[in-house]
Enzyme design. Structure first.
Site, PDB file in Angstrom:
ATOM      1  CE  LYS A  85     -71.239  85.721  35.004  1.00  0.00           C
ATOM      2  NZ  LYS A  85     -70.953  86.172  36.357  1.00  0.00           N
ATOM      3  CG  ASP A 133     -68.082  93.783  34.374  1.00  0.00           C
ATOM      4  OD1 ASP A 133     -67.961  94.986  34.600  1.00  0.00           O
ATOM      5  OD2 ASP A 133     -67.334  92.913  34.853  1.00  0.00           O
TER       6      ASP A 133
HETATM    7  C1  LIG Z   1     -69.158  85.859  29.254  1.00  0.00           C
HETATM    8  C2  LIG Z   1     -68.526  85.725  30.579  1.00  0.00           C
HETATM    9  N1  LIG Z   1     -67.577  84.801  30.755  1.00  0.00           N
HETATM   10  C3  LIG Z   1     -66.984  84.618  31.950  1.00  0.00           C
HETATM   11  C4  LIG Z   1     -67.323  85.398  33.029  1.00  0.00           C
HETATM   12  C5  LIG Z   1     -66.605  85.173  34.335  1.00  0.00           C
HETATM   13  O1  LIG Z   1     -67.428  84.668  35.319  1.00  0.00           O
HETATM   14  P1  LIG Z   1     -67.053  84.899  36.862  1.00  0.00           P
HETATM   15  O2  LIG Z   1     -67.154  86.367  37.113  1.00  0.00           O
HETATM   16  O3  LIG Z   1     -68.052  84.100  37.607  1.00  0.00           O
HETATM   17  O4  LIG Z   1     -65.655  84.425  37.039  1.00  0.00           O
HETATM   18  C6  LIG Z   1     -68.296  86.372  32.900  1.00  0.00           C
HETATM   19  C7  LIG Z   1     -68.686  87.214  34.034  1.00  0.00           C
HETATM   20  O5  LIG Z   1     -69.454  88.143  33.912  1.00  0.00           O
HETATM   21  C8  LIG Z   1     -68.923  86.547  31.639  1.00  0.00           C
HETATM   22  O6  LIG Z   1     -69.878  87.455  31.442  1.00  0.00           O
END
Ligand SMILES: Cc1ncc(COP(=O)(O)O)c(C=O)c1O
Length: 408
Positions: A85, A133
């Site tokens: 992220k 989150d």
């Molecule tokens: C560690 C992690 N993996 C995957 C995701 C999923 O990403 P997206 O919300 O763009 O699908 C998030 C989203 O916050 C995340 O924090």
């Protein structure tokens, strides 16, 4: 399948709209483009501390699972923020500030100048905000600190104190709000309008797509690195990628499609069964909202609504949508921490392992494995999207501190 791996049931929805042979067309270019990827790569690779994250081969786990190769792109070390992220929110903050400084001063500028404080009089009057989150907020807060503006973050009650503190360390003001993640998204959208703050969201809504597409272009840098890191004779046959609002999966889908065309790997989107908005939308044939408290241990994936731009891309490019139960996260975090045979130990956070869980679950179901074309010749790629972004929770789940595993 070997006894080393956990057994659990996955649900699967094949994408009836997948266009395997189609070219990456103008409708998709309008969401994520080759030029947008190149701009993001040039920008992000110039930031202090940039280094590609490792692509790790896991032959022990591949053989236990009954496939030819398994590769794990480990985002735990990304810019010291602990997840992929870091690439998205911070990139979008930089782009937004460039636009603001240029429109208020009438002069062209660069992010290098912003980082040096050249336009701090303007930047200090800008407040960026988001709902999160955890990991997206950390990126936005870090970007605000990097480029010199203010930052306000809204979080739902389920976000841990550890994750809240990590955002505050970058100087953001963090407020807890009632309801689930989607409620906090709605609340910040309303309040940003009222207060003149700039919303830097990782999820789109009608009329609000430019910034979420900047965020996703940031993520394409991770996919671009992965493609370059692959040995040329071992390109992946399958990608299993976790979905929250879908930005990550859409960015990976776009970059692989742009790079490999019709020879791109099959792309499977995996969600926790408590927050399966893509799976339910795929079954319905258009976006549907999943309600409830979305209380999955895979906190980064706790989204009940797809990002419409991500949906458009994945509805065209994903092959299947799977869901996995929550208990798979702990089982696979422990398995990766230990390493199978001589595989190196890996620190993977709760949301990092959903893609791998989808792969393991699919291989445990002969009909599904066949449907997905998985077998001994397969070369699967998964994205370990975070490390121990909440070290206390990590230790609670795995039984050992992340630092000890990294040092092993
Ligand atoms: C560690 C992690 N993996 C995957 C995701 C999923 O990403 P997206 O919300 O763009 O699908 C998030 C989203 O916050 C995340 O924090």
């Amino acid at each position: 399948m070997s006894r080393v791996l956990p057994h659990f049931a996955v649900r699967a929805a094949r994408n009836p709209n997948a266009r395997a042979e189609a070219a990456y067309g103008p409708d998709l270019q309008a969401i994520l483009s080759e030029a947008g990827y190149q701009a993001a790569r040039d920008e992000i690779s110039a930031w202090p501390g940039y280094a590609p994250t490792p692509l790790i081969g896991l032959p022990g786990l591949a053989s236990a699972a009954g496939i030819g190769q398994l590769w794990y792109k480990d985002e735990g070390g990304r810019f010291g923020l602990g997840s992929f992220k870091a690439l998205g929110g911070a990139y979008a903050v930089g782009r937004l500030l460039l636009r603001e400084v240029e429109s208020r001063s009438g002069r062209r500028t660069t992010t290098t100048e912003l980082r040096a404080g050249k336009h701090e009089d303007i930047a200090q009057k800008v407040t960026v905000c988001t709902a999160t989150d955890g990991n997206h907020g950390r990126s936005v807060a870090w970007g605000a600190q990097l480029f010199g503006c203010n930052c306000i973050i809204y979080i739902p009650g389920t976000v841990s104190e550890g994750r809240k503190a990590a955002m505050e360390r970058f100087g953001a003001e963090v407020r807890r709000v009632d309801g689930n993640y989607d409620d906090s998204v709605r609340q910040i959208a309303e309040e940003s309008e009222r207060n003149g703050w700039f919303l830097v969201s990782d999820t789109s809504h009608p009329g609000y797509t430019e910034i979420p597409c900047d965020v996703m272009h940031g993520y394409t840098v991770m996919a671009g690195e992965t493609i370059q890191q692959f040995p040329s004779d071992a390109t992946p046959t399958h990608v299993f990628i976790q979905g929250g609002v879908g930005g990550l999966a859409a960015a990976v889908c776009a970059r692989f499609w742009q790079s490999y065309g019709e020879h791109r790997p099959r792309l499977v989107v995996v969600e926790p069964d408590k927050a399966a908005c893509f799976y339910e939308s795929a079954r319905a044939g258009s976006p549907v909202v999943v309600t409830g408290d979305l209380d999955t241990v895979m906190g980064g994936l706790a989204a009940g609504e797809v990002s419409p731009v991500a949906w458009d891309l994945l509805w065209a490019g994903a092959d299947s949508f799977l869901t996995v139960p929550d208990e798979t996260a702990a089982a696979l975090m422990r398995l990766l921490a230990k390493g199978v045979d001589r595989d190196p130990p890996i620190v993977a956070g709760e949301s990092a392992v959903a893609g791998l869980a989808g792969l393991v679950g699919a291989l445990d179901d002969p009909t599904l494995a066949e449907d997905l074309g998985l077998g001994p010749g397969s070369r699967a790629l998964v994205f370990g999207s975070e490390g121990a972004t909440d070290p206390e929770l990590y230790q609670e789940i795995v039984g050992r501190p992340a630092e000890e595993i990294k040092a092993a």
